[in-house]
Scaffold this active site. Structure first.
Site, PDB file in Angstrom:
ATOM      1  N   ILE A 139       1.175  -1.657   0.221  1.00  0.00           N
ATOM      2  CA  ILE A 139       0.048  -0.286  -0.235  1.00  0.00           C
ATOM      3  C   ILE A 139       0.553   1.596  -0.132  1.00  0.00           C
ATOM      4  O   ILE A 139       1.937   1.294   0.703  1.00  0.00           O
ATOM      5  CB  ILE A 139      -1.458  -0.178   1.012  1.00  0.00           C
ATOM      6  CG1 ILE A 139      -1.464  -0.831   1.422  1.00  0.00           C
ATOM      7  CG2 ILE A 139      -2.084   1.303   1.163  1.00  0.00           C
ATOM      8  CD1 ILE A 139      -2.513  -0.781   0.409  1.00  0.00           C
ATOM      9  N   LYS A 140       0.520   1.869  -1.365  1.00  0.00           N
ATOM     10  CA  LYS A 140       1.799   3.097  -1.304  1.00  0.00           C
ATOM     11  C   LYS A 140       1.237   4.159   0.063  1.00  0.00           C
ATOM     12  O   LYS A 140      -0.256   5.091  -0.509  1.00  0.00           O
ATOM     13  CB  LYS A 140       2.131   3.759  -2.559  1.00  0.00           C
ATOM     14  CG  LYS A 140       2.604   2.777  -3.004  1.00  0.00           C
ATOM     15  CD  LYS A 140       2.382   3.279  -4.864  1.00  0.00           C
ATOM     16  CE  LYS A 140       3.490   4.320  -4.983  1.00  0.00           C
ATOM     17  NZ  LYS A 140       4.144   4.450  -6.242  1.00  0.00           N
ATOM     18  N   ILE A 141       1.652   5.125   0.480  1.00  0.00           N
ATOM     19  CA  ILE A 141       1.470   6.109   1.196  1.00  0.00           C
ATOM     20  C   ILE A 141       2.411   7.323   1.088  1.00  0.00           C
ATOM     21  O   ILE A 141       3.503   6.887   1.486  1.00  0.00           O
ATOM     22  CB  ILE A 141       1.184   5.842   3.069  1.00  0.00           C
ATOM     23  CG1 ILE A 141       0.311   4.169   2.862  1.00  0.00           C
ATOM     24  CG2 ILE A 141       0.991   6.497   3.351  1.00  0.00           C
ATOM     25  CD1 ILE A 141       0.137   3.821   4.696  1.00  0.00           C
TER      26      ILE A 141
END
Length: 369
Positions: A139-141
């Site tokens: 998951i890209k944050i």
């Protein structure tokens, strides 16, 4: 033409593709790149999805079904992007298994409109982790100030994270601290740390683009001599900071409990200035234990004429510091540049996301009975 890519992999650099589309999946092209071009991971972002989906027929069947169901445009976009990412995860699963879960990863980003909101970012990270339902997902944050506690929380819940949009050394150190904090919480909660992975995406070429523009306005010989040096210097000093963290007692305690290091990932490695060699940000950032995610054009350039000459990072730290100091002496503010780039990065991804929403909305309206 793949000898350079094999050499790069042998140096300990994981080669990831910075692109994804349904056409690439349907044609078997992604599987071919995994088989023939040393690709062991995939990154996506809102701009990539906007380009992949807008005006393409590959998504018509799914769009038609979504239109019939009268879903919101936000749900439609998520269903489309999640399907592509899930399929890519399945293509990369053999790599995931063979690499002992280190590589074979595919990244999907939280809604960029949430970049400055912590709790909604965490909520979306949980939803995406559940929707894609693949252990080899990232998951890209974004590494905004609001993103830092979201990173810690996601990691503490066992969600593997690709931290994106890192430009400054100070923020990168805060990202590493957020990762360690998340791991410590996960350990306290009894989670298996060995199942949690993370990378930190440090952007390279955009730094040169912004700083070179400022140097060109100065126009002096001293300014011209510094063109094209800031991006590499910044990235190399980021790796020095990473080495300091993995040498710390704090990290060693987590590693003893089974934790995985948060690998530095070189992002934005496509060269923007035609005056520079098109493999610059690959050739000059070779160091074991890192990831380099490339657009396909850069991948092909490296395969054709890359110059992989061993470790190009360790031993360069003093020279890198001197380059950044020289920029400051000319009046080019490092702090101002990296903050501008973070703000612009968030804005660009949000713009791409909104454009994607608009184009999908039009398709839903056209196909709705």
């Amino acid at each position: 033409m793949t000898d350079n890519l094999r050499r790069l992999s042998a140096e300990g650099v994981a080669i990831w593709l910075d692109d994804l589309s349904r056409a690439r999946l349907d044609s078997g092209n992604l599987a071919e790149l995994v088989r023939d071009k040393e690709i062991v991971g995939v990154t996506t972002n809102p701009a990539i999805f906007q380009k992949a989906i807008s005006g393409k027929d590959d998504y018509n069947a799914q769009l038609r079904d979504l239109a019939v169901r009268e879903v919101t445009v936000e749900e439609a976009v998520r269903m489309i992007t999640v399907q592509d990412v899930r399929r890519a995860c399945d293509v990369l699963k053999p790599v995931y298994v063979a690499s002992n879960h280190v590589d074979g990863r595919v990244s999907i980003e939280v809604d960029p409109r949430l970049a400055h909101k912590t709790e909604p970012t965490v909520a979306e990270a949980r939803q995406l982790w559940w929707l894609v339902d693949r252990r080899n997902l990232f998951i890209k944050i974004p590494a905004t100030k609001a993103g830092l506690p979201a990173i810690s929380q996601a990691i503490s819940e066992g969600i593997s994270v690709n931290v994106t949009l890192i430009f400054s050394l100070e923020r990168y150190k805060a990202v590493m601290d957020a990762y360690l904090t998340g791991l410590e919480r996960a350990k306290e909660a009894g989670l298996n740390l060995a199942e949690i992975e993370s990378v930190a995406s440090f952007f390279v070429s955009r730094v040169d683009t912004e700083i070179d523009g400022r140097l060109d306005k100065l126009g002096t010989d001293e300014a011209k001599a510094l063109r094209g040096k800031a991006g590499l210097a910044n990235a190399r000093l980021a790796f020095e900071a990473y080495e300091e963290v993995v040498a710390s007692d704090r990290w060693k305690a987590l590693a003893a409990a089974g934790a995985n290091p948060q690998r530095p990932l070189w992002a934005s490695t496509g060269v923007k200035d035609p005056a520079y060699k098109d493999t610059l940000y690959v050739d000059e950032l070779v160091v074991a234990g890192t990831v380099n995610t490339m657009p396909e054009a850069t991948l092909e350039a490296v395969a054709d004429h890359g110059d992989i000459h061993g470790d190009a990072v360790r031993g360069t730290y003093d020279a890198a510091r001197a380059d950044l100091a020289a920029l400051e002496q000319l009046g080019v503010s490092y702090d101002e540049v990296v903050q501008l780039l973070e703000d612009e990065g968030v804005e660009k991804f949000e713009t791409s996301w909104n454009e994607l929403l608009d184009s999908v909305q039009k398709e839903l309206q056209r196909l709705r009975p």
